[in-house]
Design a protein around this motif. Sequence first.
Motif, short mmCIF file in Angstrom:
data_model
loop_
_atom_site.label_atom_id
_atom_site.label_comp_id
_atom_site.label_asym_id
_atom_site.label_seq_id
_atom_site.Cartn_x
_atom_site.Cartn_y
_atom_site.Cartn_z
N ALA A 184 0.85 -1.20 0.00
CA ALA A 184 0.00 0.00 0.00
C ALA A 184 0.88 1.25 0.00
N ARG A 185 1.88 1.25 0.83
CA ARG A 185 2.81 2.38 0.90
C ARG A 185 3.60 2.51 -0.40
N ALA A 186 4.03 1.37 -0.96
CA ALA A 186 4.82 1.38 -2.19
C ALA A 186 4.02 1.97 -3.35
N ARG A 187 2.77 1.61 -3.46
CA ARG A 187 1.93 2.14 -4.56
C ARG A 187 1.76 3.65 -4.42
N THR A 188 1.63 4.11 -3.19
CA THR A 188 1.48 5.55 -2.97
C THR A 188 2.75 6.29 -3.39
N ILE A 189 3.90 5.78 -2.97
CA ILE A 189 5.17 6.43 -3.31
C ILE A 189 5.44 6.34 -4.81
N SER A 192 3.95 9.13 -6.62
CA SER A 192 4.17 10.44 -6.01
C SER A 192 4.90 11.40 -6.93
N LYS A 193 4.79 12.67 -6.59
CA LYS A 193 5.50 13.71 -7.32
C LYS A 193 7.01 13.55 -7.20
N ALA A 194 7.49 13.11 -6.05
CA ALA A 194 8.93 12.94 -5.83
C ALA A 194 9.52 11.94 -6.82
N VAL A 195 8.80 10.86 -7.06
CA VAL A 195 9.27 9.84 -7.99
C VAL A 195 9.23 10.35 -9.42
N GLU A 196 8.16 11.02 -9.78
CA GLU A 196 8.08 11.58 -11.14
C GLU A 196 9.19 12.60 -11.37
N THR A 197 9.48 13.39 -10.37
CA THR A 197 10.55 14.39 -10.48
C THR A 197 11.90 13.71 -10.66
#
Length: 251
Positions: A184-189, A192-197
């Motif tokens: 659940a946490r992994a899918r959220t991250i 996330s914007k941080a990952v896209e960035t």
Amino acid sequence: MAEQSKAGAARIVLYAVGVVLLGLLGGYAASWTGLTRPATDAAVREYLLEHPEILPEAMDRLQAREVANRLAPIKAQVTTPFPGAVLGNPNGSKILVEFTDFACTYCRHSVAEVDALIAQDPQLKVVIREMPILSEQSAAAARMGLAAAEQGRYPAFHKAMFELGPPSPTTIEAAAQKAGLDMARARTIAGSKAVETELARNLTIAERLSFNGTPSWVVGDQAFSGALPRDALAEALAKAHGEDKDKGKDS
């Protein structure tokens, strides 16, 4: 036909290098000797014609200098990982940066080479820059990989993902489970914007360094593209750290 084209391109490049050398050396020689520029240009031209073997070496040095100049302003950015996206020793004093794609066959073949380097050198820190350029699923795998990094499980996910084969919803899920992620946490991250960035940043860095494929590598002020054997990577690391790459080997 392709070989003729390559040979022609090589001749053009070498000619360009010769022109550059002629200009540089001619100017330097003229200033040192007080001779006219045409006279020194002729002397340099004659030397290059008599010693054409120096042109490939000169070309390599010019290319290396260009890479170092492009890398210098962004070196800290290149060598600073997305938190947790590291193999080997996270606090190691020697840094190898790899731009990789989970859908890349050559990257899969490079896993064993990098693992061997890590096993040989406890000070080696391998910064992974996810560069998913091959497919939509490789992008999904990269996002899950960074989510694994956020949980401190990147090495386990990296290993499992390459072992399970090309990225797909099934293999990505299986690799995440095998790495022991909180899903659940992994899918959220992963979304996330941080990952896209981070993914956008990696593509920008790659473009700046003229990387157009994976794997690609940065070691010190050197940059390379393609699947390199461990000896080549070890030699680059030794050069970056002023070491003898054969130190410690049996004579």
